[in-house]
Design a protein around this motif. Sequence first.
Motif, PDB file in Angstrom:
ATOM      1  N   ALA A   1       0.934  -1.373   0.014  1.00 19.13           N
ATOM      2  CA  ALA A   1       0.005  -0.048   0.073  1.00 19.13           C
ATOM      3  C   ALA A   1       0.894   1.289  -0.067  1.00 19.13           C
ATOM      4  CB  ALA A   1      -0.892  -0.015   1.232  1.00 19.13           C
ATOM      5  N   PHE A   2       2.003   1.397   0.891  1.00 18.70           N
ATOM      6  CA  PHE A   2       2.880   2.387   0.721  1.00 18.70           C
ATOM      7  C   PHE A   2       3.432   2.568  -0.536  1.00 18.70           C
ATOM      8  CE2 PHE A   2       7.181   3.814   1.425  1.00 18.70           C
ATOM      9  CZ  PHE A   2       6.992   5.133   1.926  1.00 18.70           C
ATOM     10  N   LEU A   3       3.954   1.366  -1.121  1.00 21.95           N
ATOM     11  CA  LEU A   3       4.838   1.607  -2.440  1.00 21.95           C
ATOM     12  C   LEU A   3       3.708   1.947  -3.499  1.00 21.95           C
ATOM     13  CD1 LEU A   3       6.845  -1.806  -2.279  1.00 21.95           C
ATOM     14  CD2 LEU A   3       7.760   0.519  -2.307  1.00 21.95           C
ATOM     15  N   ALA A   4       2.725   1.623  -3.164  1.00 29.63           N
ATOM     16  CA  ALA A   4       1.510   1.990  -4.318  1.00 29.63           C
ATOM     17  C   ALA A   4       1.447   3.626  -4.397  1.00 29.63           C
ATOM     18  CB  ALA A   4       0.130   1.316  -4.266  1.00 29.63           C
ATOM     19  N   ALA A   5       1.181   4.159  -3.174  1.00 32.44           N
ATOM     20  CA  ALA A   5       1.081   5.532  -2.825  1.00 32.44           C
ATOM     21  C   ALA A   5       2.539   6.394  -3.432  1.00 32.44           C
ATOM     22  CB  ALA A   5       0.745   5.957  -1.693  1.00 32.44           C
ATOM     23  N   LEU A   6       3.352   5.690  -2.960  1.00 37.73           N
ATOM     24  CA  LEU A   6       4.691   6.581  -3.419  1.00 37.73           C
ATOM     25  C   LEU A   6       4.973   6.067  -4.881  1.00 37.73           C
ATOM     26  CD1 LEU A   6       7.414   7.776  -2.623  1.00 37.73           C
ATOM     27  CD2 LEU A   6       8.391   5.524  -2.215  1.00 37.73           C
ATOM     28  N   THR A   7       4.566   5.426  -5.310  1.00 38.88           N
ATOM     29  CA  THR A   7       4.970   5.097  -6.878  1.00 38.88           C
ATOM     30  C   THR A   7       4.249   5.904  -7.840  1.00 38.88           C
ATOM     31  OG1 THR A   7       5.505   2.520  -6.447  1.00 38.88           O
ATOM     32  CG2 THR A   7       5.107   3.049  -8.845  1.00 38.88           C
ATOM     33  N   MET A   8       2.938   5.816  -7.639  1.00 33.12           N
ATOM     34  CA  MET A   8       1.971   6.581  -8.541  1.00 33.12           C
ATOM     35  C   MET A   8       2.140   8.098  -8.298  1.00 33.12           C
ATOM     36  SD  MET A   8      -1.696   6.564  -6.368  1.00 33.12           S
ATOM     37  CE  MET A   8      -1.770   4.753  -6.248  1.00 33.12           C
TER      38      MET A   8
END
Length: 511
Positions: free
Chosen positions: A294-301
């Motif tokens: 979830a954290f990687l998704a927010a950071l990546t987008m």
Amino acid sequence: MTVAADSATGAASLVQSVDWLAIAPPVITAAVALLVLVADLFVAERHKPLLGYGAVAGLVAALAPLLPLRAGDRSTFCLTDGSHACSYTADHFALVIQALVLGGALLTALLSLGDTRKLPAGEFWFLLLSSAAGATLLPAARDLATLVVALEVASLPAFALVGIKRGDRRSSEAALKFFLSSVVATAVMLLGVSFVYAATGTMHLTEIAARLDDVPGPLTTLARAGVVLTLVGFAFKTAAAPFHFWVPDTYVGAPLPIAAYLSVVGKAVGFSGLVLVTVIGFPSYADVWGPALAFLAALTMTVGNLAALRQTATRARSAVRLLAWSSVGQAGYLLVPIAAAAYSSDEQIGSTVAYALMYAVVNLGAFAVAALVARTHPGNRLGDYRGLYATRPLAALALGFFLLCLAGLPPGIIGLFAKVTVFSAAVDAGLGWLAVVMAVNVVIALYYYLRWTAALFRAPEPDSAAEAAPPAPAHRVPAPLTVAIALTAVAGITLSGAPQLILRFAAVSLF
């Protein structure tokens, strides 16, 4: 006699049956790759283009077995000890991703048919088909050994494809960055896989899932470290931030069809592996990989969209850079349903599959139009697309449609619906904060997608030197390139008219 009979029975029980139809897609692709490489030794230089058409025919042949396999109920290379653990499973998830991979490779081949004149034909087609064979094997892999081998078979030829433009400094630099980042990712992932094997004593994902529930106390830390390291390795492969640094330079340095291939097939490979290890192999550690993804998704987008926003119209190859950063942002959206699966159910994975199918069609279409523009504007700047409607109206309309799909705006209905399914997955899983981050990023992305779309229909910039010169002769567009643009446009329009063709995957269990 009794000992001999028992020995024969024991040996027979170790023999695994092979379902040749189930493994037909990767086997056909690999066989055609070898045939193309051998044929290159005997084909005269003037007939080298025939190798490309042979590769296209081979990819079509590899797609054909997916029809009789559509029931999704076949497995092979299974253990004979009664555990029902198999190394290869042709379930619905595997079949859908195999269709995506082979379709993406087919469109890449069409884009490449008119763009390989200065490239070694035999090597190019062999590498492309070899990578496609590995990418086709990976979604059906159900043990860690097969998964790692498939991932490397898909990745290793891709390094050479990125750097295949001999004498091109940018291409060599891109291949080196891609190679080094992927080697680091593989090393980290192998370390994690070895930790998981040490803690569970098995390589099969279903067996790992069962044994991780009851890991002895002294091995708990080892198992948890193995799960984390395996996820980090796949984060590199999916271009998730902060492991995305290789993407823009690799896309810019690679031949344009290979950049399109990496953006779709390479992404499908990484996300397929991530889905398999998390949902099938590590469900008992959802409390570890759920918040992390979830954290990687927010950071990546966020990183991808903000970087795409900074691309200027006058920078060389800014169009390809924008598509590269856009693909990083799209990777963030694709991570959302996988993270949501940790908090709700495996059915959330269907949203990632549906979004990936939409993204594959329209992103390949955008790269196809970029390849068309690059034939007359090698710099491929965003400014080169201004006034495209005046010179190539159909190409401009197609690119505008693709960009609106990526933005999630009408008439790109399929892009809008795909984003809604991803957004719903986050909300249903109780990840309201992630849904808010996604909504903000969708608004950010609207700006650069709409800016590019508007430029297509603006009047061309006045150029006194160009006005004084006689009109340039029209450039002949290779038929395969035209076919690639037409196929993606027709597919995108069809899906926008009947989005249920893809969105039904978001409502069913694929495993």
